[in-house]
Write an enzyme that holds these catalytic residues in place. Structure first.
Site, PDB file in Angstrom:
ATOM      1  CD  GLU A 220      31.811  82.926  45.055  1.00  0.00           C
ATOM      2  OE1 GLU A 220      31.069  82.581  45.989  1.00  0.00           O
ATOM      3  OE2 GLU A 220      31.400  83.389  43.968  1.00  0.00           O
ATOM      4  CD  GLU A 278      26.836  76.481  29.375  1.00  0.00           C
ATOM      5  OE1 GLU A 278      25.882  77.245  29.159  1.00  0.00           O
ATOM      6  OE2 GLU A 278      26.811  75.280  29.067  1.00  0.00           O
ATOM      7  CB  SER A 279      27.501  77.097  35.621  1.00  0.00           C
ATOM      8  OG  SER A 279      27.463  78.400  36.154  1.00  0.00           O
TER       9      SER A 279
END
Length: 343
Positions: A220, A278-279
């Site tokens: 994505e 992590e995001s």
């Protein structure tokens, strides 16, 4: 003698008679000496890496040679090509050297997209200078100097010539659709991408040439040129992986198996297996990382490059101090099997 590759295909020429692209539906990796020996008198092969323009009569002879060596797919294509009016081209590569012709360059890109070689599995040095900048249209590839006249001709004939993109690299699916993949926006996967079986590329996902996935992956975000993502790994929405084309970077950035690059995260060093970023966290090779032990105690500060390829790590940013931290990753990413059953 060990040969690298050979293929028969069709070509597009500009008005000067120069080949600007080539399509090879059945490329052969490491062809046998026996096959090359049979092809040699047909195309007058002199050895080394050569590109040939093929006549329909030669294509018919090539079909018999392919069939005698049990190369049935190539034999079938050569049989059809013998009755075609399109320009035909053949390439024999004795060695994996820097491509010298447009046809050689397109063959090497298609070897990757056919999954016959992985990214970095063939020499692509100089390919940018070799390939033409082309208008990829609904009426096929057009050399840019010829585009205005073709557009005018189409309008006067009551047609609209639609230009999908202007680039040296076309979209992969116009040349090959690998088995077991799902690509939501085909313009975002370039020819020369390696898309592993079970991979899903969502609308905002992108895979450059000489890059891709080895197996089941959710893409994505962006997989830049030169990057290889391992089986079971997830590239989250808006995530980015640094490539090697810009800025003179020499380190090959990769992601191991069962790892997660969180949404809007970024990676600039090789990541091992079962790792998580992590995001929103962007970690480059020079980022200073605070190492933590299993109890959360500070151990030492290292640069991210020192952790290249190390498995079972979790990278996060301390919400109070802003320090990038790294500790043992307690769980590997697990992809949804239903999303990757791309039959």
């Amino acid at each position: 003698m060990a040969y690298f590759a050979l293929a028969l295909g069709t070509a597009t020429k500009n008005r000067d008679g120069k080949i600007i692209e080539a399509y090879f539906p059945t490329p052969i990796l490491n062809p046998s000496d026996a096959l090359v020996s049979q092809l040699t008198p047909i195309v007058d092969y002199q050895g080394g890496n050569e590109t040939f323009e093929i006549t329909p009569a030669q294509a018919a002879e090539l079909a018999q040679a392919f069939q005698s060596q049990q190369e049935t797919a190539s034999a079938a294509f050569a049989t059809q090509a013998a009755s075609s009016e399109q320009p035909l081209v053949g390439v024999i590569l004795a060695s994996d050297a820097q491509p010298q012709t447009v046809a050689e360059g397109f063959l090497k890109l298609q070897l990757i997209s056919h999954r016959l070689v992985q990214p970095h599995g063939t020499v692509l040095d100089g390919i940018f200078g070799l390939l033409h900048n082309i208008a990829w249209t609904n009426e096929g590839p057009i050399d840019l100097p010829e585009l205005p006249e073709r557009q005018m001709e189409a309008r006067l004939a009551g047609r609209v010539l639609s230009v999908d993109c202007v680039d040296k690299f076309p979209k992969m699916v116009d040349y090959v659709v690998p088995a077991g993949v799902r690509i939501a926006d085909t313009s975002r996967v370039r020819l020369g991408a390696h898309v592993g079986e079970g991979t899903t590329v969502m609308h905002e996902g992108f895979i450059n040439f000489n890059a891709g996935t080895t197996g089941v992956s959710m893409v994505e975000g962006r997989i830049s040129a030169g990057v290889l993502v391992g089986n079971g790994s997830d590239i989250g929405g808006g995530a980015s992986i640094m490539g090697t084309l810009s800025g003179g970077g020499k380190v090959v950035v990769s992601i191991g198996e069962n790892s997660l690059l969180g949404a809007n995260a970024g990676l600039g060093f090789p990541l091992g297996d079962r790792c998580t970023l992590e995001s929103g966290l962007y970690v480059t090779a020079g980022t200073k990382v605070q190492m933590l032990d299993k109890d959360g105690n500070k151990v030492e500060v290292v640069k991210a490059r020192d952790l290249a390829g190390v498995s079972d790590l979790l990278f996060r940013r301390n919400s109070q101090t802003g320090q990038v931290e790294c500790l043992a990753n307690k769980s590997a990413v697990e992809l949804n099997d239903e999303l990757h059953s791309n039959n």
